[in-house]
Design a protein around this motif. Structure first.
Motif, mmCIF file in Angstrom:
data_model
loop_
_atom_site.group_PDB
_atom_site.id
_atom_site.type_symbol
_atom_site.label_atom_id
_atom_site.label_comp_id
_atom_site.label_asym_id
_atom_site.label_seq_id
_atom_site.Cartn_x
_atom_site.Cartn_y
_atom_site.Cartn_z
ATOM 1 N N ILE A 61 0.848 -1.204 0.000
ATOM 2 C CA ILE A 61 0.000 0.000 0.000
ATOM 3 C C ILE A 61 0.880 1.250 0.000
ATOM 4 O O ILE A 61 0.736 2.131 -0.846
ATOM 5 N N SER B 248 0.316 7.385 6.064
ATOM 6 C CA SER B 248 -0.873 7.443 6.921
ATOM 7 C C SER B 248 -2.130 7.716 6.106
ATOM 8 O O SER B 248 -3.225 7.330 6.508
ATOM 9 N N LYS C 18 17.109 -0.552 8.728
ATOM 10 C CA LYS C 18 16.139 -0.005 9.676
ATOM 11 C C LYS C 18 16.737 0.200 11.076
ATOM 12 O O LYS C 18 17.724 -0.422 11.433
ATOM 13 N N GLU D 240 13.289 -8.457 10.226
ATOM 14 C CA GLU D 240 12.108 -8.522 9.371
ATOM 15 C C GLU D 240 12.460 -8.073 7.962
ATOM 16 O O GLU D 240 13.067 -7.039 7.755
ATOM 17 N N PRO E 169 0.171 4.839 12.605
ATOM 18 C CA PRO E 169 0.769 5.315 13.869
ATOM 19 C C PRO E 169 -0.307 5.686 14.896
ATOM 20 O O PRO E 169 -1.475 5.858 14.543
ATOM 21 N N GLU F 29 -1.019 8.434 16.395
ATOM 22 C CA GLU F 29 -1.761 9.675 16.109
ATOM 23 C C GLU F 29 -2.951 9.376 15.200
ATOM 24 O O GLU F 29 -4.051 9.907 15.379
HETATM 25 C C1 LIG Z 1 9.294 -1.845 9.100
HETATM 26 C C2 LIG Z 1 8.099 -1.366 8.325
HETATM 27 C C3 LIG Z 1 7.295 -2.287 7.668
HETATM 28 C C4 LIG Z 1 6.197 -1.859 6.913
HETATM 29 N N1 LIG Z 1 5.445 -2.776 6.214
HETATM 30 C C5 LIG Z 1 4.494 -2.339 5.345
HETATM 31 C C6 LIG Z 1 3.811 -3.254 4.480
HETATM 32 O O1 LIG Z 1 4.016 -4.475 4.537
HETATM 33 N N2 LIG Z 1 2.931 -2.751 3.577
HETATM 34 C C7 LIG Z 1 2.661 -1.419 3.481
HETATM 35 O O2 LIG Z 1 1.859 -1.036 2.625
HETATM 36 N N3 LIG Z 1 3.273 -0.522 4.304
HETATM 37 C C8 LIG Z 1 4.180 -0.947 5.223
HETATM 38 N N4 LIG Z 1 4.838 -0.050 6.038
HETATM 39 C C9 LIG Z 1 4.505 1.365 5.971
HETATM 40 C C10 LIG Z 1 3.720 1.862 7.186
HETATM 41 O O3 LIG Z 1 2.411 1.361 7.177
HETATM 42 C C11 LIG Z 1 3.795 3.403 7.174
HETATM 43 O O4 LIG Z 1 5.116 3.743 7.533
HETATM 44 C C12 LIG Z 1 2.810 4.020 8.134
HETATM 45 O O5 LIG Z 1 1.501 3.869 7.654
HETATM 46 C C13 LIG Z 1 3.079 5.519 8.344
HETATM 47 O O6 LIG Z 1 3.229 6.165 7.126
HETATM 48 P P1 LIG Z 1 4.507 7.103 6.846
HETATM 49 O O7 LIG Z 1 5.713 6.370 7.282
HETATM 50 O O8 LIG Z 1 4.435 7.588 5.442
HETATM 51 O O9 LIG Z 1 4.335 8.320 7.830
HETATM 52 P P2 LIG Z 1 3.465 9.698 7.610
HETATM 53 O O10 LIG Z 1 2.131 9.318 7.120
HETATM 54 O O11 LIG Z 1 4.327 10.564 6.738
HETATM 55 O O12 LIG Z 1 3.426 10.213 9.048
HETATM 56 C C14 LIG Z 1 4.540 10.835 9.691
HETATM 57 C C15 LIG Z 1 4.111 11.269 11.077
HETATM 58 O O13 LIG Z 1 3.006 12.191 10.992
HETATM 59 C C16 LIG Z 1 1.900 11.735 11.775
HETATM 60 N N5 LIG Z 1 0.641 12.054 11.105
HETATM 61 C C17 LIG Z 1 0.299 11.720 9.842
HETATM 62 N N6 LIG Z 1 -0.951 12.166 9.558
HETATM 63 C C18 LIG Z 1 -1.395 12.784 10.690
HETATM 64 C C19 LIG Z 1 -2.615 13.459 11.029
HETATM 65 N N7 LIG Z 1 -3.613 13.569 10.171
HETATM 66 N N8 LIG Z 1 -2.721 13.967 12.275
HETATM 67 C C20 LIG Z 1 -1.703 13.852 13.176
HETATM 68 N N9 LIG Z 1 -0.517 13.245 12.900
HETATM 69 C C21 LIG Z 1 -0.384 12.715 11.685
HETATM 70 C C22 LIG Z 1 2.095 10.236 11.883
HETATM 71 O O14 LIG Z 1 1.495 9.720 13.039
HETATM 72 C C23 LIG Z 1 3.601 10.110 11.946
HETATM 73 O O15 LIG Z 1 4.058 10.297 13.254
HETATM 74 C C24 LIG Z 1 5.889 -0.463 6.843
HETATM 75 C C25 LIG Z 1 6.686 0.457 7.540
HETATM 76 C C26 LIG Z 1 7.773 0.029 8.278
HETATM 77 C C27 LIG Z 1 8.602 1.059 8.990
#
Ligand SMILES: Cc1cc2nc3c(=O)[nH]c(=O)nc-3n(C[C@H](O)[C@H](O)[C@H](O)COP(=O)(O)OP(=O)(O)OC[C@H]3O[C@@H](n4cnc5c(N)ncnc54)[C@H](O)[C@@H]3O)c2cc1C
Length: 381
Positions: A118, A125, A196, A202, A360, A362
């Motif tokens: 995804i 997020s 990581k 993982e 996350p 939040e």
């Molecule tokens: C080890 C690992 C494995 C993963 N495995 C998968 C997988 O198998 N498949 C897959 O699709 N994804 C995977 N992911 C991705 C993971 O789901 C995303 O990292 C996660 O959804 C957060 O997205 P982002 O990292 O882009 O952070 P962002 O969306 O950029 O968020 C950054 C920060 O801003 C905060 N934030 C964002 N929006 C808001 C809001 N509206 N209000 C307040 N705070 C907010 C968040 O809480 C976070 O602290 C993986 C990630 C990791 C690190």
């Protein structure tokens, strides 16, 4: 009435998981330090041992519930390490296939290990921002995928990936849909392992789709709702991972304190409680509250009730508890905890992920607030 007393069947499976976790722990530092090596699907110590996840399915009537016991087993396995004796046979993409796949698709890929793709560089997020496209080629009855996914779990080891993409509808609008892309499909490549902070054992890598053609059969018609429903089941499990790591950290801290003659006095009352007991009691309480929130979500799942909000609550509480418990135990243990001679510093790094993936804290809190207050995603973001 909710009854969280564990049955003999639960305890039998939990004890087996605990033994397996102890055996797996000796690999923890090796895979932490050798991130490019993906652990085998089965470590040699697994040979001849039952798989508690599979045993659970045969023990209906003897256990408290399939979903609840699944969470309890994950807590035990993560108490050992991120590396299990056996890597689970299925992943999130399998749940999507099972919930919306056609009988033909399930027959073909039901036994494959299917990762979920995804997240993209601009869509974490908020997955509605994904830009991976799927265009239908009527002449060949194929779909052409173009786009990039990042941080995908099981990217290297999975047999296929369930890719979330945008397709052009007849009215010209872009919709959301999913495709099962098998390994080896031309135009589909997997990047190197991501370096990581934690859970280095993982398998995590990025994926690229460049004019990647898949037959119509691979179009699994999972829209936004169908894909995200899967997280109702998996979010409490991610919390369980974090709580397993937290328990390992708490037990290690108690053990090290006992070695210097300190044991917490939880019964002494607030007026004469020492600082260390006060701190540990707060951490144990947070651990217990988060654990109960996971069990409640999974108990509801076993009853067939809706679990969206409870799943988010468990994830938010579990993720926060894991971060706080591992951080505070590091402080209590002092400099000694920073040494790689022990796993404490690793557990501190590993725990961070439980408050990131699958949404996350939040974002979980936003979802809970939206639901309780009756706001739409547009009204509260
Ligand atoms: C080890 C690992 C494995 C993963 N495995 C998968 C997988 O198998 N498949 C897959 O699709 N994804 C995977 N992911 C991705 C993971 O789901 C995303 O990292 C996660 O959804 C957060 O997205 P982002 O990292 O882009 O952070 P962002 O969306 O950029 O968020 C950054 C920060 O801003 C905060 N934030 C964002 N929006 C808001 C809001 N509206 N209000 C307040 N705070 C907010 C968040 O809480 C976070 O602290 C993986 C990630 C990791 C690190």
């Amino acid at each position: 009435m909710i009854d969280f007393e564990l049955s003999d069947g639960d305890n039998k499976l939990i004890n087996e998981a605990r033994e397996q976790a102890t055996l797996a722990r000796k690999y923890a530092r090796y895979y932490d330090q050798n991130e490019n090596i993906v652990p085998p699907r089965e470590l040699k110590e697994a040979v001849g041992r039952p798989d508690p996840f599979e045993e659970r399915l045969k023990m209906e009537g003897q256990i408290s519930g399939k979903a609840m016991v699944e969470a309890l087993l994950h807590m035990e396995f993560f108490r050992g390490d991120v590396v299990p004796l056996r890597v689970p046979k299925i992943s999130l993409g399998n749940y999507v296939l099972e919930s919306v796949g056609t009988p033909e698709q399930i027959e073909k890929w039901g036994k494959a290990r299917i990762a979920i793709g995804i997240t993209e560089p601009g869509a974490g997020s908020d997955p509605s921002r994904i830009t991976t496209t799927a265009v239908y080629d009527k002449a060949k009855d194929e779909w052409i995928l173009n786009g990039e996914k990042i941080f995908i779990t099981f990217a290297e080891d999975a047999d296929a990936v369930m890719v979330f993409a945008r397709d052009k509808r007849d009215d010209g609008q872009l919709g959301y849909t999913s495709f099962l892309v098998e390994k080896g499909t031309p135009g589909f490549s997997v990047g190197p392992q991501v370096k990581k902070m934690g859970i280095r054992a993982e398998d995590t890598a990025g994926l690229v789709f460049q004019d990647c053609r898949v037959p119509s059969l691979n179009h699994v018609k999972a829209d936004f709702k169908a894909v995200f429903k899967v997280f109702n089941f998996s979010r409490p499990i991610v919390a369980a991972f974090g709580l397993g790591t937290s328990r390992a950290m708490l037990d290690f801290t108690l053990e090290k304190l006992a070695e210097i003659g300190i044991s917490p006095k939880y019964q002494s009352g607030l007026s004469c409680q020492d600082a260390i007991s006060d701190r540990l009691a707060a951490l144990e309480a947070e651990y217990e509250a988060a654990r109960l929130s996971v069990l409640r979500a999974k108990w509801l799942e076993d009853q067939g009730s809706a679990v969206k909000i409870e799943a988010s609550m468990a994830k938010a509480m579990g993720g926060m508890a894991a971060r706080r418990i591992t951080k505070e135990c590091m402080e209590i243990l002092g400099n000694f905890a920073l040494s790689e001679a022990h796993l404490a510093e690793k557990w501190f790094r590993d725990a961070r992920i439980s408050d990131i993936y699958e949404g996350p804290g939040e974002v979980q809190r936003l979802m809970i607030a939206r639901s309780l207050l009756g706001y739409s995603q547009k009204e509260l973001r």
